[in-house]
Design a protein around this motif. Structure first.
Motif, PDB file in Angstrom:
ATOM      1  N   THR A   1     -29.086  24.139 -46.516  1.00  0.00           N
ATOM      2  CA  THR A   1     -30.533  24.329 -46.600  1.00  0.00           C
ATOM      3  C   THR A   1     -30.997  25.640 -45.969  1.00  0.00           C
ATOM      4  OG1 THR A   1     -30.656  22.986 -44.631  1.00  0.00           O
ATOM      5  CG2 THR A   1     -31.187  21.905 -46.696  1.00  0.00           C
ATOM      6  N   GLU A   2     -30.058  26.370 -45.370  1.00  0.00           N
ATOM      7  CA  GLU A   2     -30.496  27.593 -44.695  1.00  0.00           C
ATOM      8  C   GLU A   2     -30.627  28.772 -45.655  1.00  0.00           C
ATOM      9  OE1 GLU A   2     -26.185  27.977 -45.032  1.00  0.00           O
ATOM     10  OE2 GLU A   2     -27.560  26.356 -44.643  1.00  0.00           O
ATOM     11  N   ILE A   3     -30.184  28.622 -46.908  1.00  0.00           N
ATOM     12  CA  ILE A   3     -30.217  29.772 -47.825  1.00  0.00           C
ATOM     13  C   ILE A   3     -31.641  30.078 -48.277  1.00  0.00           C
ATOM     14  CG2 ILE A   3     -27.866  29.386 -48.640  1.00  0.00           C
ATOM     15  CD1 ILE A   3     -29.013  28.247 -51.193  1.00  0.00           C
ATOM     16  N   ASP A   4     -31.823  31.331 -48.667  1.00  0.00           N
ATOM     17  CA  ASP A   4     -33.145  31.798 -49.083  1.00  0.00           C
ATOM     18  C   ASP A   4     -33.483  31.229 -50.458  1.00  0.00           C
ATOM     19  OD1 ASP A   4     -35.436  33.131 -49.655  1.00  0.00           O
ATOM     20  OD2 ASP A   4     -34.703  35.094 -49.022  1.00  0.00           O
ATOM     21  N   CYS A   5     -34.714  30.731 -50.573  1.00  0.00           N
ATOM     22  CA  CYS A   5     -35.154  30.121 -51.825  1.00  0.00           C
ATOM     23  C   CYS A   5     -35.206  31.141 -52.961  1.00  0.00           C
ATOM     24  CB  CYS A   5     -36.532  29.507 -51.594  1.00  0.00           C
ATOM     25  SG  CYS A   5     -37.497  29.215 -53.039  1.00  0.00           S
TER      26      CYS A   5
ATOM     27  N   CYS B   1     -37.943  32.312 -54.231  1.00  0.00           N
ATOM     28  CA  CYS B   1     -39.018  31.859 -55.102  1.00  0.00           C
ATOM     29  C   CYS B   1     -40.045  32.958 -55.370  1.00  0.00           C
ATOM     30  CB  CYS B   1     -39.733  30.677 -54.471  1.00  0.00           C
ATOM     31  SG  CYS B   1     -38.644  29.357 -53.978  1.00  0.00           S
ATOM     32  N   GLY B   2     -39.833  34.123 -54.832  1.00  0.00           N
ATOM     33  CA  GLY B   2     -40.841  35.171 -54.974  1.00  0.00           C
ATOM     34  C   GLY B   2     -41.786  35.087 -53.801  1.00  0.00           C
ATOM     35  N   GLY B   3     -42.283  36.243 -53.368  1.00  0.00           N
ATOM     36  CA  GLY B   3     -43.162  36.244 -52.205  1.00  0.00           C
ATOM     37  C   GLY B   3     -42.354  36.074 -50.934  1.00  0.00           C
ATOM     38  N   GLN B   4     -42.911  35.296 -50.030  1.00  0.00           N
ATOM     39  CA  GLN B   4     -42.296  35.086 -48.728  1.00  0.00           C
ATOM     40  C   GLN B   4     -40.912  34.445 -48.888  1.00  0.00           C
ATOM     41  OE1 GLN B   4     -44.321  32.130 -46.454  1.00  0.00           O
ATOM     42  NE2 GLN B   4     -44.115  33.279 -44.575  1.00  0.00           N
ATOM     43  N   SER B   5     -39.940  34.932 -48.134  1.00  0.00           N
ATOM     44  CA  SER B   5     -38.630  34.308 -48.199  1.00  0.00           C
ATOM     45  C   SER B   5     -38.629  33.088 -47.309  1.00  0.00           C
ATOM     46  CB  SER B   5     -37.551  35.286 -47.757  1.00  0.00           C
ATOM     47  OG  SER B   5     -37.563  35.408 -46.374  1.00  0.00           O
ATOM     48  N   MET B   6     -38.112  31.988 -47.841  1.00  0.00           N
ATOM     49  CA  MET B   6     -38.071  30.783 -47.022  1.00  0.00           C
ATOM     50  C   MET B   6     -36.871  29.930 -47.380  1.00  0.00           C
ATOM     51  SD  MET B   6     -41.154  28.538 -48.405  1.00  0.00           S
ATOM     52  CE  MET B   6     -41.498  28.183 -50.077  1.00  0.00           C
ATOM     53  N   PRO B   7     -36.423  29.120 -46.431  1.00  0.00           N
ATOM     54  CA  PRO B   7     -35.263  28.280 -46.695  1.00  0.00           C
ATOM     55  C   PRO B   7     -35.594  27.168 -47.684  1.00  0.00           C
ATOM     56  CG  PRO B   7     -36.033  28.035 -44.428  1.00  0.00           C
ATOM     57  CD  PRO B   7     -36.960  28.958 -45.082  1.00  0.00           C
ATOM     58  N   ILE B   8     -34.582  26.678 -48.376  1.00  0.00           N
ATOM     59  CA  ILE B   8     -34.829  25.644 -49.380  1.00  0.00           C
ATOM     60  C   ILE B   8     -34.939  24.271 -48.725  1.00  0.00           C
ATOM     61  CG2 ILE B   8     -33.706  26.907 -51.230  1.00  0.00           C
ATOM     62  CD1 ILE B   8     -31.279  25.101 -50.817  1.00  0.00           C
ATOM     63  N   SER B   9     -35.602  23.355 -49.417  1.00  0.00           N
ATOM     64  CA  SER B   9     -35.744  22.000 -48.897  1.00  0.00           C
ATOM     65  C   SER B   9     -36.101  21.067 -50.041  1.00  0.00           C
ATOM     66  CB  SER B   9     -36.837  21.947 -47.826  1.00  0.00           C
ATOM     67  OG  SER B   9     -38.060  22.319 -48.407  1.00  0.00           O
ATOM     68  N   GLN B  10     -36.096  19.791 -49.714  1.00  0.00           N
ATOM     69  CA  GLN B  10     -36.434  18.777 -50.716  1.00  0.00           C
ATOM     70  C   GLN B  10     -37.856  18.984 -51.232  1.00  0.00           C
ATOM     71  OE1 GLN B  10     -33.862  16.285 -51.226  1.00  0.00           O
ATOM     72  NE2 GLN B  10     -35.004  16.213 -53.135  1.00  0.00           N
ATOM     73  N   SER B  11     -38.747  19.409 -50.349  1.00  0.00           N
ATOM     74  CA  SER B  11     -40.150  19.566 -50.767  1.00  0.00           C
ATOM     75  C   SER B  11     -40.291  20.647 -51.833  1.00  0.00           C
ATOM     76  CB  SER B  11     -41.043  19.880 -49.568  1.00  0.00           C
ATOM     77  OG  SER B  11     -40.314  19.989 -48.394  1.00  0.00           O
TER      78      SER B  11
ATOM     79  N   SER C   1     -50.662  27.029 -49.461  1.00  0.00           N
ATOM     80  CA  SER C   1     -50.645  26.177 -48.273  1.00  0.00           C
ATOM     81  C   SER C   1     -49.408  25.289 -48.271  1.00  0.00           C
ATOM     82  CB  SER C   1     -51.887  25.291 -48.223  1.00  0.00           C
ATOM     83  OG  SER C   1     -53.035  26.071 -48.276  1.00  0.00           O
ATOM     84  N   TYR C   2     -49.085  24.746 -49.437  1.00  0.00           N
ATOM     85  CA  TYR C   2     -47.910  23.874 -49.536  1.00  0.00           C
ATOM     86  C   TYR C   2     -46.646  24.644 -49.162  1.00  0.00           C
ATOM     87  CZ  TYR C   2     -44.672  20.440 -51.423  1.00  0.00           C
ATOM     88  OH  TYR C   2     -43.664  19.529 -51.556  1.00  0.00           O
ATOM     89  N   ASN C   3     -46.531  25.861 -49.709  1.00  0.00           N
ATOM     90  CA  ASN C   3     -45.371  26.700 -49.382  1.00  0.00           C
ATOM     91  C   ASN C   3     -45.283  26.939 -47.884  1.00  0.00           C
ATOM     92  OD1 ASN C   3     -44.528  26.961 -51.924  1.00  0.00           O
ATOM     93  ND2 ASN C   3     -45.103  29.094 -52.186  1.00  0.00           N
ATOM     94  N   GLN C   4     -46.442  27.261 -47.308  1.00  0.00           N
ATOM     95  CA  GLN C   4     -46.457  27.564 -45.885  1.00  0.00           C
ATOM     96  C   GLN C   4     -46.060  26.335 -45.079  1.00  0.00           C
ATOM     97  OE1 GLN C   4     -47.151  30.699 -44.485  1.00  0.00           O
ATOM     98  NE2 GLN C   4     -46.349  29.686 -42.666  1.00  0.00           N
TER      99      GLN C   4
END
Lengths: 188, 207
Positions: free
Chosen positions: A105-109, A111-121, A169-172
């Motif tokens: 789950t630590e890998i970068d999503c 998804c475009g924009g802010q880089s964030m780790p992946i998750s179930q959500s 907001s959801y992404n954040q």
């Protein structure tokens, strides 16, 4: 009963068009971000560990091309191809889900924009958008909207704006969740 | 009636947009807070000395030529290990300077080794570090177990190690003082607090 029908006849195209515009904004944002940071994107794809390293460069180019194609197909409502956007979102969801199951789950999503780790959500997010997008492309296209007036477009803009803010907001919140678990996790 | 409906709906739209903006701003702020609040500092990779140990007393000479003793009891001291060719060290120097104005009851010392004397002198001049004692000693780095730069060690007035670790940002550097004040030795200690089950002593609770 009649007034209910009338209400639905006005509301459904409004929602459908708003969802499509929202999806187009998402794809434009993602496609531009991916093309500008192409090398990073290649790294992100290889981080998913789903395709052999030798094919990663081609796959990255292919994904970016498909995103631009999805934008055009949505705008022009091309038959069959108009579902490409929804299909891609499902594809991303599957790729993320596989890695969530693997525990990576630590890998970068990516998804475009802010880089964030992946998750179930993020999987749920993608699936919800994909379902809404598939429904809306099936319901109505831009061509059917010529007759609508000024107020209608204001409503569409408002809906897209609020939808996009909720999306941000959801992404954040997803990002915050990972930051929070970083604070409390036991191993280092 | 219709006019009122239009007014009401327009007003509601305005409120909905304003509220969703507020929600986004709040989530963003929470995110920033999480990033800031992370006990970022003082990742400790030191095998030579431990927090709470007596700081090794090393006699050194500053670039200006005056002798000094690092690790001697008396006054608190922050020893900041840098190198002229370390970009992160350079980015931390302004923070080091501003911190030295806040923490006035502490000596701020810069330490380095290697390179030629000229390079260090140029480094001091170009970064305006003239106000700080700048010492060159390989022994100092080795005695304090410095493996990676930028590294900082906070020595307490009683001559013991207060806190230490690799510093990469303002938070890291400030957290050394924070860690010393809180009595938490390092980042690892913060993240892995002692297991309450393991500490539980049944003898103690038997009445």
């Amino acid at each position: 009963m009649n007034s209910m029908m009338e209400l639905a006849a006005h509301t459904i195209p409004l929602m459908a068009i708003s969802i499509q515009i929202f999806a187009i904004i998402l794809f434009v944002e993602a496609a531009i971000h991916k093309s500008v940071t192409y090398k990073d994107f290649v790294g992100i794809i290889s981080g998913y560990r789903l395709i052999p390293i030798s094919l990663v460069w081609t796959a990255a180019a292919f994904v970016i091309f498909a995103e631009y194609l999805a934008i055009i197909s949505l705008l022009l409502m091309l038959p069959f191809l108009k579902y490409l956007g929804a299909v891609m979102l499902v594809g991303y969801a599957i790729a993320i889900q596989i890695n969530v199951v693997r525990g990576r789950t630590e890998i970068d999503c990516g998804c475009g924009g802010q880089s964030m780790p992946i998750s179930q959500s993020l999987v749920s997010r993608n699936l919800v958008i994909a379902i809404l997008l598939a429904w809306s492309t099936n319901t109505v296209g831009f061509a059917g909207l010529v007759g609508y007036g000024f107020v209608y477009w204001i409503l569409v803009c408002g809906t897209v704006l609020v939808g996009y803010l909720f999306y941000l907001s959801y992404n954040q919140l997803c990002f915050n969740q990972s930051l929070q678990s970083n604070l409390t996790r036991k191993e280092l | 009636m219709t006019t009122w409906l239009v007014v009401a709906v327009a007003l509601l739209w305005f409120i909905v947009i304003a509220l969703s903006l507020a929600v986004f701003a709040l989530t963003r702020q929470i995110g920033v807070l999480y990033e800031r609040v992370a006990p970022a500092g003082a990742l400790m990779v030191n095998q030579t000395i431990k927090v709470g140990d007596n700081a090794p007393e090393i006699a050194v000479e500053t670039l200006a030529g005056s002798p000094m003793k690092i690790g001697a009891p008396g006054k608190a001291a922050l020893v900041f290990f840098v190198a002229p060719d370390c970009p992160i060290c350079k980015s931390l120097l302004p923070i080091f300077k501003s911190l030295s104005q806040v923490e006035t009851d502490c000596d701020f010392i810069l330490a380095s080794d290697g390179d030629t004397l000229k390079e260090h002198e140029a480094y001091v001049t170009s970064n305006k570090l003239g106000g700080f004692p700048y010492v060159l000693s390989e022994l100092l780095g080795r005695s304090y177990g410095v493996a990676k730069l930028p590294y900082a060690v906070l020595i307490r007035p009683d001559g013991k190690i207060g806190s230490m670790g690799i510093v990469n940002s303002r938070e890291h550097l400030e957290s050394l003082f924070e860690a010393e004040a809180l009595g938490i030795a390092s980042l690892q200690d913060y993240l892995n607090p002692p297991d309450p089950v393991a500490i539980y002593d049944p003898e103690e609770h038997r009445s």
